[in-house]
Motif scaffolding. Structure first.
Motif, PDB file in Angstrom:
ATOM      1  N   LEU A  96      -1.390  -8.523  -2.652  1.00  0.00           N
ATOM      2  CA  LEU A  96      -2.471  -9.308  -2.068  1.00  0.00           C
ATOM      3  C   LEU A  96      -2.477  -9.169  -0.546  1.00  0.00           C
ATOM      4  CD1 LEU A  96      -4.712 -11.452  -2.148  1.00  0.00           C
ATOM      5  CD2 LEU A  96      -2.936 -13.199  -2.325  1.00  0.00           C
ATOM      6  N   ILE A  97      -1.313  -9.281   0.065  1.00  0.00           N
ATOM      7  CA  ILE A  97      -1.218  -9.145   1.523  1.00  0.00           C
ATOM      8  C   ILE A  97      -1.609  -7.733   1.940  1.00  0.00           C
ATOM      9  CG2 ILE A  97       0.397  -9.137   3.467  1.00  0.00           C
ATOM     10  CD1 ILE A  97       1.898 -11.415   2.025  1.00  0.00           C
ATOM     11  N   ARG A  98      -1.181  -6.754   1.159  1.00  0.00           N
ATOM     12  CA  ARG A  98      -1.547  -5.364   1.479  1.00  0.00           C
ATOM     13  C   ARG A  98      -3.064  -5.172   1.399  1.00  0.00           C
ATOM     14  NH1 ARG A  98       1.345  -3.133  -2.015  1.00  0.00           N
ATOM     15  NH2 ARG A  98      -0.209  -2.664  -3.611  1.00  0.00           N
ATOM     16  N   ARG A  99      -3.699  -5.758   0.380  1.00  0.00           N
ATOM     17  CA  ARG A  99      -5.149  -5.649   0.248  1.00  0.00           C
ATOM     18  C   ARG A  99      -5.855  -6.320   1.421  1.00  0.00           C
ATOM     19  NH1 ARG A  99      -7.269  -4.947  -5.031  1.00  0.00           N
ATOM     20  NH2 ARG A  99      -9.303  -5.346  -4.045  1.00  0.00           N
ATOM     21  N   MET A 100      -5.333  -7.438   1.887  1.00  0.00           N
ATOM     22  CA  MET A 100      -5.927  -8.104   3.042  1.00  0.00           C
ATOM     23  C   MET A 100      -5.801  -7.227   4.285  1.00  0.00           C
ATOM     24  SD  MET A 100      -5.055 -11.796   4.795  1.00  0.00           S
ATOM     25  CE  MET A 100      -5.850 -12.816   3.558  1.00  0.00           C
ATOM     26  N   ARG A 101      -4.621  -6.655   4.478  1.00  0.00           N
ATOM     27  CA  ARG A 101      -4.407  -5.794   5.645  1.00  0.00           C
ATOM     28  C   ARG A 101      -5.337  -4.572   5.607  1.00  0.00           C
ATOM     29  NH1 ARG A 101       0.708  -5.154   5.001  1.00  0.00           N
ATOM     30  NH2 ARG A 101       0.599  -3.098   4.055  1.00  0.00           N
ATOM     31  N   GLU A 102      -5.514  -3.998   4.412  1.00  0.00           N
ATOM     32  CA  GLU A 102      -6.365  -2.816   4.249  1.00  0.00           C
ATOM     33  C   GLU A 102      -7.850  -3.142   4.381  1.00  0.00           C
ATOM     34  OE1 GLU A 102      -5.160  -1.480   0.428  1.00  0.00           O
ATOM     35  OE2 GLU A 102      -3.345  -0.455   1.141  1.00  0.00           O
ATOM     36  N   ALA A 103      -8.190  -4.437   4.296  1.00  0.00           N
ATOM     37  CA  ALA A 103      -9.596  -4.839   4.405  1.00  0.00           C
ATOM     38  C   ALA A 103     -10.074  -4.921   5.852  1.00  0.00           C
ATOM     39  CB  ALA A 103      -9.803  -6.197   3.730  1.00  0.00           C
ATOM     40  N   MET A 104      -9.219  -4.560   6.807  1.00  0.00           N
ATOM     41  CA  MET A 104      -9.571  -4.702   8.220  1.00  0.00           C
ATOM     42  C   MET A 104     -10.840  -3.926   8.571  1.00  0.00           C
ATOM     43  SD  MET A 104      -7.413  -3.915  11.717  1.00  0.00           S
ATOM     44  CE  MET A 104      -6.448  -5.420  11.652  1.00  0.00           C
ATOM     45  N   SER A 105     -11.708  -4.605   9.295  1.00  0.00           N
ATOM     46  CA  SER A 105     -12.910  -3.977   9.845  1.00  0.00           C
ATOM     47  C   SER A 105     -13.128  -4.556  11.239  1.00  0.00           C
ATOM     48  CB  SER A 105     -14.126  -4.238   8.950  1.00  0.00           C
ATOM     49  OG  SER A 105     -14.384  -5.633   8.864  1.00  0.00           O
ATOM     50  N   HIS A 106     -14.056  -3.994  11.973  1.00  0.00           N
ATOM     51  CA  HIS A 106     -14.345  -4.473  13.321  1.00  0.00           C
ATOM     52  C   HIS A 106     -15.849  -4.679  13.482  1.00  0.00           C
ATOM     53  CE1 HIS A 106     -10.420  -2.493  13.733  1.00  0.00           C
ATOM     54  NE2 HIS A 106     -10.203  -3.325  14.742  1.00  0.00           N
ATOM     55  N   TYR A 107     -16.216  -5.626  14.322  1.00  0.00           N
ATOM     56  CA  TYR A 107     -17.624  -5.802  14.659  1.00  0.00           C
ATOM     57  C   TYR A 107     -17.744  -6.077  16.152  1.00  0.00           C
ATOM     58  CZ  TYR A 107     -16.657 -10.854  14.583  1.00  0.00           C
ATOM     59  OH  TYR A 107     -16.143 -12.097  14.833  1.00  0.00           O
ATOM     60  N   GLN A 108     -18.877  -5.695  16.702  1.00  0.00           N
ATOM     61  CA  GLN A 108     -19.131  -5.872  18.127  1.00  0.00           C
ATOM     62  C   GLN A 108     -19.686  -7.265  18.371  1.00  0.00           C
ATOM     63  OE1 GLN A 108     -18.478  -3.048  20.105  1.00  0.00           O
ATOM     64  NE2 GLN A 108     -18.596  -4.363  21.922  1.00  0.00           N
ATOM     65  N   TYR A 109     -19.061  -8.008  19.270  1.00  0.00           N
ATOM     66  CA  TYR A 109     -19.567  -9.319  19.646  1.00  0.00           C
ATOM     67  C   TYR A 109     -19.547  -9.409  21.160  1.00  0.00           C
ATOM     68  CZ  TYR A 109     -20.319 -14.357  19.773  1.00  0.00           C
ATOM     69  OH  TYR A 109     -20.838 -15.604  20.029  1.00  0.00           O
ATOM     70  N   GLY A 110     -20.735  -9.297  21.758  1.00  0.00           N
ATOM     71  CA  GLY A 110     -20.803  -9.204  23.207  1.00  0.00           C
ATOM     72  C   GLY A 110     -20.161  -7.899  23.660  1.00  0.00           C
ATOM     73  N   GLU A 111     -19.208  -8.013  24.559  1.00  0.00           N
ATOM     74  CA  GLU A 111     -18.511  -6.816  25.038  1.00  0.00           C
ATOM     75  C   GLU A 111     -17.207  -6.579  24.286  1.00  0.00           C
ATOM     76  OE1 GLU A 111     -17.948  -7.343  29.198  1.00  0.00           O
ATOM     77  OE2 GLU A 111     -20.089  -7.205  29.704  1.00  0.00           O
ATOM     78  N   LYS A 112     -16.909  -7.424  23.315  1.00  0.00           N
ATOM     79  CA  LYS A 112     -15.636  -7.324  22.603  1.00  0.00           C
ATOM     80  C   LYS A 112     -15.805  -6.682  21.231  1.00  0.00           C
ATOM     81  CE  LYS A 112     -14.624 -11.704  22.711  1.00  0.00           C
ATOM     82  NZ  LYS A 112     -13.855 -12.966  22.515  1.00  0.00           N
TER      83      LYS A 112
END
Length: 395
Positions: A96-112
């Motif tokens: 379960l923890i591995r699946r959570m870690r592998e689910a990482m994604s990124h999104y742009q919010y302002g300049e971050k």
């Protein structure tokens, strides 16, 4: 991308209306759909706290009678369509923890560029997912609920690792029989259960002998899928409108006064932790309802009132969740007998003994009778002609 529906949740309830499952089950699965689609991209700043719209929703009802499975299956199909990271009900903590870690994604919010690891636990048998007295998993899920920026955990080889942007949603169901096995006494009323919205029903919502007579509305289904995709693109900070904030402050103040007077919304002391979190639940549901009707990220007076009313409706039966759990010697048997008398309204002692002879002997029945009489829920009537003791439900 414009939406096709005025309100996702209202349309979802319409889409699921030709189902034997209670409307409340479909309604809260719809809430879970929207919160899962929002992931960690939407939030509300509240003092020093950041509140996210994720939900832990658990449908409670007797096996076979309440039709819990279909609402979970329908919700799962929509989540799968929009690409949510679904977690199966049978999985180890490490996986379960591995699946959570592998689910990482990124999104742009302002300049971050913001990291998130969103998962949705979809479990028709929540007891299978939780396991028996699995304190470590319960502790993990308690921590995940607040969607921390960083969650640190111990690895298998005695080191530590971090997951950034934790975000967990739960859409699950469970029969009440399993609660004493999966939720030990120590956690009931504490952190984990105070974060769950238990949706309790006792029977199916309606009888549909031939479901093929009501074909699935494919046009509405496609519109729902489309709008859930739009919701999944939302990001940013939610705000109360001035009118909604004034109404919220007034409601919150009155609820706190009720607690101070010893008259909280839920009287069972095992729900004290939940009662202290009701305001957070209202804000979370409000964000979901706002997202359901549009993308302005404003929590209006209508959203607040609707969120409060939905919460109050689900709380009507919520105290029954832990009816079988208690420290008293015969707490479970007492609960079962009370439930039986309430359903029948009037029942003889001989009928009770025939029904519960596997669990209750005559001495235990005498003790339970004294208990329920003291509670003033049941009246004892001795009928001289039949020579029977009759229990009458008073409520």
């Amino acid at each position: 991308m414009p939406r096709k529906l005025d309100d996702f949740l209202r349309a979802y309830i319409e889409y699921t209306q030709n189902s034997e499952s209670p409307v409340s089950y479909h309604t809260w699965c719809g809430i879970g759909l929207v919160s899962s689609a929002l992931e960690r991209r939407c939030f509300m700043e509240w003092g020093h706290t950041t509140i996210y719209p994720n939900q832990y929703i658990v449908l409670i009802g007797p096996s076979g009678r309440a039709r819990k499975g279909e609402p979970i299956d329908i919700a799962r199909s929509f989540l799968d369509h929009v690409g949510c990271n679904l977690i199966p009900e049978s999985i180890t903590r490490e996986a379960l923890i591995r699946r959570m870690r592998e689910a990482m994604s990124h999104y742009q919010y302002g300049e971050k560029l913001v990291a998130q690891c969103p998962i949705v636990i979809v479990a028709e048998e929540f007891a299978v997912f939780l396991g028996e007295n699995n304190i470590r998993l319960l502790t993990d899920m308690t921590n995940w609920y607040d969607s921390r920026k960083k969650w640190t955990y111990d690895t298998k080889h005695e080191g530590t690792d971090n997951i950034h942007g934790v975000c967990a949603n739960v859409i699950a169901s469970m029969a009440p029989d399993w609660i004493p096995l999966t939720l030990p006494q120590g956690v009931i009323g504490g952190g984990f259960t105070s974060r769950i919205l238990f949706v309790v029903e006792h029977k199916k919502g309606k009888t549909i002998a031939d479901p093929t007579a009501f074909p699935r509305d494919e046009v509405l289904e496609r519109a729902l899928q489309h709008d859930l995709e739009v919701i999944k693109r939302l990001k940013g900070q939610f705000y109360f409108t001035d009118e909604a904030k004034a109404a919220y402050i007034d409601w919150y103040t009155k609820e706190e006064e009720r607690i101070e007077r010893g008259n909280p919304a839920l009287q069972d002391p095992r729900f004290a932790g939940y009662v202290s979190r009701r305001a957070t639940h209202v804000k979370k549901i409000g964000m979901v309802l706002s997202s359901s009707r549009g993308g302005d990220l404003k929590l209006t007076i209508g959203d607040f009132r609707r969120a409060r009313q939905m919460l109050e409706r689900v709380e009507v039966n919520m105290e029954e969740v832990f009816g079988r759990v208690g420290r008293a010697t015969y707490s479970e048997q007492t609960y079962l007998i009370l439930e039986f008398i309430e359903q029948r309204k009037e029942v003889t002692k001989s009928e009770l003994m025939r029904h519960f002879y596997r669990d209750v002997d005559s001495k235990m029945m005498d003790i339970i009778e004294s208990t329920i009489h003291t509670m003033r829920l049941v009246e004892r009537d001795t009928r001289k002609i039949e020579g029977e003791i009759v229990y009458i439900w008073k409520g």
